[in-house]
Design an enzyme around this catalytic site. Structure first.
Site, short mmCIF file in Angstrom:
data_model
loop_
_atom_site.label_atom_id
_atom_site.label_comp_id
_atom_site.label_asym_id
_atom_site.label_seq_id
_atom_site.Cartn_x
_atom_site.Cartn_y
_atom_site.Cartn_z
CG HIS A 183 -43.04 16.19 -23.78
ND1 HIS A 183 -41.89 16.38 -23.24
CD2 HIS A 183 -43.14 17.29 -24.67
CE1 HIS A 183 -41.40 17.25 -23.43
NE2 HIS A 183 -42.09 17.98 -24.24
CB CYS A 222 -44.34 28.17 -27.72
SG CYS A 222 -42.51 27.76 -27.36
C1 PEP Z 1 -41.39 24.22 -23.45
O1 PEP Z 1 -40.44 23.87 -22.80
O2 PEP Z 1 -41.94 25.05 -22.81
C2 PEP Z 1 -41.70 24.06 -24.82
C3 PEP Z 1 -42.65 24.54 -25.29
O3 PEP Z 1 -41.13 22.80 -25.18
P1 PEP Z 1 -41.48 21.26 -25.04
O4 PEP Z 1 -42.67 21.30 -24.12
O5 PEP Z 1 -41.49 20.66 -26.26
O6 PEP Z 1 -40.22 20.67 -24.19
#
Ligand code: PEP
Ligand code: MG
Length: 578
Positions: free
Chosen positions: A191, A503
């Site tokens: 993140h 996403c």
């Molecule tokens: C993912 O896991 O691809 C996602 C978009 O969620 P995050 O990155 O917030 O875990």
């Protein structure tokens, strides 16, 4: 000149003087002495900050009434720390006798307490250290006027080198003079890396022990494309990078100039490009970059700011996000807490495998009273636009059913109180765990749309921790297993006529933009700054070309072959790309 190799996480170049953040502190506090006649003012500043922190915590305790005792007890403990006469006295002595600045006096006084609790070496003491960090941050925030971490007061442009940064620290860099950063640990889809991309800060993570090898003030180049950190470059290298920095900016500006052109292939197939946001302020940027709405709003960042935000506070934020999108899609993902995101208190007793533990929807379902607060807030905000709700990390259908049951209860509560909401709010799930991918047909039957979270899907399918640089070479989005899962999910969604979006970070990787298009994807959700690039790529190809790429990769047995092939096709079809 020394070159360190890390993992690229934000394409872009940053050149500057190094600011090194020591390992054992989270925020960088300059050792600053003040003149004796300024000491009284610093002391006053500190007392005011302590008082404001105590008032703020009182308000939060008040908001927590009715949500059980655990949360308010934690805050009562924090309040006791803030109001402790020992702390006030220690800070005072550092300022008045040691002539330290208010920030540095607080920092020094808190280190004593850290040492004390660290020395006790018990589970409870470890928890207390966690509390200290929180309390220190809170007081510091009031001391430096809301600008977290003290980065805001930097007088010159620098490149930050740290052992690690939290996602919220990375977020806080956007309003500072920090041009780029490098961290010892981390992975491409952690993140912190995602935040770096959202903030357009060039970054390299997973550099090993760079923060120990570098001295503040050395000249550093962050090459976010190749994942290099160059320390004390020679003049030819420096000039080469400066030129590259200029070219990169010019290429980016050219993409931005055409951001409002439709995302349509040469042969007329329309694609939807939405934005991933972490903070409400990013909506403006998302629209300015030509995104058609918000495809993923990661609400967990609210919980970092406010621990357990109240229903009204959340409602105000979601309402504002939906309103500012003016009827465009606004997909709000429920809190995805835990693992590499923000710890929740359940994690304080130390899970051995946080990524496989009580994170995301699992935690939400274990804390229904907390989850209901969010569900009610989203529902109330749903009247302000095209709000849709997205549940993260569903791994079995029972979780989805339970989440939907709570959503139905939240609706009943609002209806009983005469509070308006969108009764048929669309509900979707993230497909980011192999079990969900394999049973997507069943799950899709119970929702309105799907969103593929490739960051986690890759992590869980290949059993590779997405934030561990030691296994980063095994984190391979192009591997046959992932291709197989993507093909399957997209095909099932098409068959059942359910909307499907990607996403995860993969959807903004130019090579995968082509491949995903060829696999049948028509909806991408990407970091706002990546939207012009994705649209440009879509406009540069025909669907037939993209389908040919997807077909060709079907037979490839390694990620390397697949990625090399895609790079070659990308260069041929979309030349001069950044
Ligand atoms: C993912 O896991 O691809 C996602 C978009 O969620 P995050 O990155 O917030 O875990
Ligand atoms: Mg995820």
């Amino acid at each position: 000149m020394h070159t360190y190799k890390g993992i690229p996480c934000m394409t872009g170049i940053a050149v500057g003087e190094a600011l090194v953040m020591p390992r054992d502190v989270e925020h960088h506090i300059h050792r600053r002495q003040v003149a004796p006649d300024e000491a009284a003012r610093e002391d006053e500043k500190c007392r005011a900050a302590l008082a404001k922190a105590a008032e703020e915590i009182d308000r939060e305790i008040e908001q927590l009434r009715g949500y059980g005792n655990d949360a308010s007890e934690i805050f009562e403990f924090h309040k006791a720390l803030i109001l402790s006469p020992d702390l006030a006295q220690a800070i005072r002595t550092h300022i008045l006798d040691g002539h330290m600045s208010a920030e540095y006096a607080l920092f020094t006084a808190m280190r004593r307490w850290h040492e004390h609790f660290n020395g006790l070496n018990s589970q409870t003491a470890a928890q207390k250290v966690h509390d200290l960090v929180d309390v220190e941050r809170r007081i510091m925030r009031h001391l430096v006027g809301g600008a977290m971490l003290g980065f805001g007061s930097l007088g010159r442009e620098v490149v930050l080198v740290a052992h690690t940064l939290t996602p919220s620290q990375a977020a806080s860099l956007r309003k500072t003079k920090i041009k780029g950063f490098a961290t010892d640990i981390g992975g491409q889809t952690a993140h912190t890396a995602i935040m770096a991309r959202a903030m357009a800060v060039p970054a390299v993570v997973g550099t090993g022990d760079l923060s120990l090898r570098i001295r503040g003030g050395q000249t550093v180049i962050i090459d976010g494309l190749k994942g290099l950190v160059i320390v004390d470059p020679d003049s030819a290298t420096l000039e080469g990078y400066r030129e590259q920095e200029r070219r990169h900016r010019a290429a980016f500006d050219a993409l931005v100039a055409e951001r409002d052109l439709p995302a349509e292939t040469i042969d007329g197939y329309q694609v939807e490009v939405l934005a991933n946001i972490e903070l409400p302020e990013e909506v403006e940027m998302a629209l300015a970059m030509g995104a058609r709405g918000v495809g993923l709003y990661r609400t967990e960042y609210l919980y970092e700011e406010c621990h357990e935000p109240s229903e009204d506070m959340q409602y105000n934020v979601y309402h504002e996000v939906a309103r500012s999108l003016g009827g465009r899609p606004c997909i709000i993902r429920t809190m995805d807490l835990g693992a590499d995101k923000f710890a929740h208190e359940g994690q304080q007793d130390g899970e051995r495998n946080p990524f496989l533990g009580s994170r995301s929807i699992r935690y939400s379902l274990q804390r229904p009273e907390l989850f209901m607060v969010q569900l009610r807030a989203i529902l109330r905000a749903s009247v302000a636009g095209d709000v849709r709700i997205l549940f993260p990390m569903i791994s079995v259908v029972e979780e989805l059913r339970e989440a939907k049951r709570l959503l139905a209860r939240a609706k009943e509560e609002l209806a009983a109180g005469g509070i308006p909401f969108r009764p048929h709010i669309p509900v979707g799930i993230m497909v980011e765990v192999p079990s969900a991918a394999l049973t997507v047909g069943q799950l899709a039957g119970e929702v309105d749309f799907l969103s593929i979270g490739t960051n986690d899907l890759v992590q869980y399918s290949l059993a590779v921790d997405r934030v561990n640089q030691r296994v980063a070479h095994l984190y391979q989005p192009g591997s046959p297993a992932i291709m197989h899962l993507l093909r399957h999910i997209i095909a099932v969604a098409q068959k059942l006529s359910k909307g499907v979006c990607v996403c995860g970070e993969m959807s903004a990787d130019p090579r995968f933009v082509l491949l995903l298009l060829g696999l049948g994807l028509r909806e991408y959700s990407v970091a706002p700054l990546a939207a012009p690039l994705v649209k440009h790529i879509v406009r540069s190809v025909s669907l037939a070309e993209a389908e040919a790429i997807a077909e060709k990769t079907r037979a490839m047995d390694t990620a390397e072959k697949c990625e090399a092939f895609m790079s070659e096709r990308l260069a041929a079809l979309v030349p001069n790309l950044m």
